[in-house]
Design a protein around this motif. Sequence first.
Motif, PDB file in Angstrom:
ATOM      1  N   GLY A 141       4.433  18.922  -3.002  1.00 13.75           N
ATOM      2  CA  GLY A 141       4.771  17.938  -1.977  1.00 13.75           C
ATOM      3  C   GLY A 141       5.211  16.603  -2.545  1.00 13.75           C
ATOM      4  N   ASP A 142       4.571  16.167  -3.644  1.00 15.93           N
ATOM      5  CA  ASP A 142       4.947  14.899  -4.259  1.00 15.93           C
ATOM      6  C   ASP A 142       6.355  14.966  -4.832  1.00 15.93           C
ATOM      7  OD1 ASP A 142       2.465  13.838  -3.648  1.00 15.93           O
ATOM      8  OD2 ASP A 142       1.582  14.494  -5.557  1.00 15.93           O
ATOM      9  N   LEU A 143       6.708  16.097  -5.411  1.00 11.83           N
ATOM     10  CA  LEU A 143       8.043  16.269  -5.970  1.00 11.83           C
ATOM     11  C   LEU A 143       9.098  16.246  -4.867  1.00 11.83           C
ATOM     12  CD1 LEU A 143       9.843  16.861  -8.403  1.00 11.83           C
ATOM     13  CD2 LEU A 143       9.371  19.284  -8.079  1.00 11.83           C
ATOM     14  N   VAL A 144       8.788  16.842  -3.735  1.00 14.76           N
ATOM     15  CA  VAL A 144       9.716  16.850  -2.605  1.00 14.76           C
ATOM     16  C   VAL A 144       9.930  15.421  -2.094  1.00 14.76           C
ATOM     17  CG1 VAL A 144      10.051  17.650  -0.224  1.00 14.76           C
ATOM     18  CG2 VAL A 144       9.159  19.203  -1.949  1.00 14.76           C
ATOM     19  N   LYS A 145       8.849  14.634  -2.031  1.00 14.07           N
ATOM     20  CA  LYS A 145       8.982  13.245  -1.595  1.00 14.07           C
ATOM     21  C   LYS A 145       9.863  12.462  -2.562  1.00 14.07           C
ATOM     22  CE  LYS A 145       4.587  13.042   0.827  1.00 14.07           C
ATOM     23  NZ  LYS A 145       3.213  12.536   0.820  1.00 14.07           N
ATOM     24  N   GLU A 146       9.699  12.706  -3.867  1.00 12.79           N
ATOM     25  CA  GLU A 146      10.539  12.042  -4.862  1.00 12.79           C
ATOM     26  C   GLU A 146      12.006  12.435  -4.689  1.00 12.79           C
ATOM     27  OE1 GLU A 146       9.430  11.986  -9.049  1.00 12.79           O
ATOM     28  OE2 GLU A 146       7.359  12.376  -8.457  1.00 12.79           O
ATOM     29  N   LEU A 147      12.244  13.717  -4.431  1.00 12.55           N
ATOM     30  CA  LEU A 147      13.616  14.178  -4.238  1.00 12.55           C
ATOM     31  C   LEU A 147      14.255  13.519  -3.017  1.00 12.55           C
ATOM     32  CD1 LEU A 147      13.273  17.998  -5.017  1.00 12.55           C
ATOM     33  CD2 LEU A 147      14.531  16.294  -6.352  1.00 12.55           C
ATOM     34  N   HIS A 148      13.505  13.432  -1.919  1.00 16.68           N
ATOM     35  CA  HIS A 148      14.037  12.802  -0.714  1.00 16.68           C
ATOM     36  C   HIS A 148      14.318  11.318  -0.958  1.00 16.68           C
ATOM     37  CE1 HIS A 148      13.973  15.971   2.291  1.00 16.68           C
ATOM     38  NE2 HIS A 148      12.815  16.379   1.807  1.00 16.68           N
ATOM     39  N   ALA A 149      13.418  10.645  -1.672  1.00 14.28           N
ATOM     40  CA  ALA A 149      13.622   9.223  -1.964  1.00 14.28           C
ATOM     41  C   ALA A 149      14.853   9.026  -2.840  1.00 14.28           C
ATOM     42  CB  ALA A 149      12.383   8.649  -2.635  1.00 14.28           C
ATOM     43  N   LEU A 150      15.017   9.890  -3.844  1.00 14.24           N
ATOM     44  CA  LEU A 150      16.172   9.791  -4.735  1.00 14.24           C
ATOM     45  C   LEU A 150      17.476  10.077  -3.979  1.00 14.24           C
ATOM     46  CD1 LEU A 150      17.062   9.300  -7.648  1.00 14.24           C
ATOM     47  CD2 LEU A 150      16.749  11.739  -8.075  1.00 14.24           C
ATOM     48  N   ALA A 151      17.437  11.044  -3.087  1.00 13.81           N
ATOM     49  CA  ALA A 151      18.621  11.372  -2.289  1.00 13.81           C
ATOM     50  C   ALA A 151      18.989  10.198  -1.379  1.00 13.81           C
ATOM     51  CB  ALA A 151      18.373  12.629  -1.465  1.00 13.81           C
ATOM     52  N   GLN A 152      17.990   9.536  -0.805  1.00 17.02           N
ATOM     53  CA  GLN A 152      18.264   8.388   0.056  1.00 17.02           C
ATOM     54  C   GLN A 152      18.823   7.226  -0.752  1.00 17.02           C
ATOM     55  OE1 GLN A 152      14.736   7.373   2.234  1.00 17.02           O
ATOM     56  NE2 GLN A 152      15.656   8.016   4.164  1.00 17.02           N
ATOM     57  N   SER A 153      18.280   6.988  -1.943  1.00 19.71           N
ATOM     58  CA  SER A 153      18.750   5.862  -2.744  1.00 19.71           C
ATOM     59  C   SER A 153      20.189   6.090  -3.231  1.00 19.71           C
ATOM     60  CB  SER A 153      17.825   5.624  -3.937  1.00 19.71           C
ATOM     61  OG  SER A 153      17.886   6.707  -4.845  1.00 19.71           O
ATOM     62  N   ARG A 154      20.549   7.336  -3.508  1.00 19.95           N
ATOM     63  CA  ARG A 154      21.919   7.657  -3.941  1.00 19.95           C
ATOM     64  C   ARG A 154      22.860   7.895  -2.768  1.00 19.95           C
ATOM     65  NH1 ARG A 154      21.638  11.905  -8.960  1.00 19.95           N
ATOM     66  NH2 ARG A 154      20.264  10.712 -10.312  1.00 19.95           N
ATOM     67  N   GLU A 155      22.294   7.967  -1.578  1.00 19.74           N
ATOM     68  CA  GLU A 155      23.054   8.220  -0.349  1.00 19.74           C
ATOM     69  C   GLU A 155      23.831   9.531  -0.420  1.00 19.74           C
ATOM     70  OE1 GLU A 155      25.422   4.771   0.454  1.00 19.74           O
ATOM     71  OE2 GLU A 155      23.673   3.525   0.829  1.00 19.74           O
ATOM     72  N   VAL A 156      23.152  10.583  -0.868  1.00 20.76           N
ATOM     73  CA  VAL A 156      23.714  11.929  -0.886  1.00 20.76           C
ATOM     74  C   VAL A 156      22.735  12.851  -0.170  1.00 20.76           C
ATOM     75  CG1 VAL A 156      25.012  11.607  -3.021  1.00 20.76           C
ATOM     76  CG2 VAL A 156      22.700  12.506  -3.124  1.00 20.76           C
TER      77      VAL A 156
END
Length: 87
Positions: free
Chosen positions: A58-73
Amino acid sequence: MKKTDLEKNKGLKINGQMKRAGIPGRFGSASDAIPDRREQRKLDQAAGLVPFAVKLNGDLVKELHALAQSREVGINELVAELLKKGL
């Protein structure tokens, strides 16, 4: 006026309001904007995409979502990019 007449008039008033309200966007022309699952699957197959289910922490998924939002992809593009880098 009798109570039944009052209730009947209330019902007629509500019906009139409903008829004047119009059709909500989800049922009108805007309903064509999002393809249903079957159409989306065909579009994905035409693009060469294959569904690939993975269970992640779950923590890895949250990191992925945060990274996707910051890169806007999108999350799919981000995971594809990270997998290519890892291979």
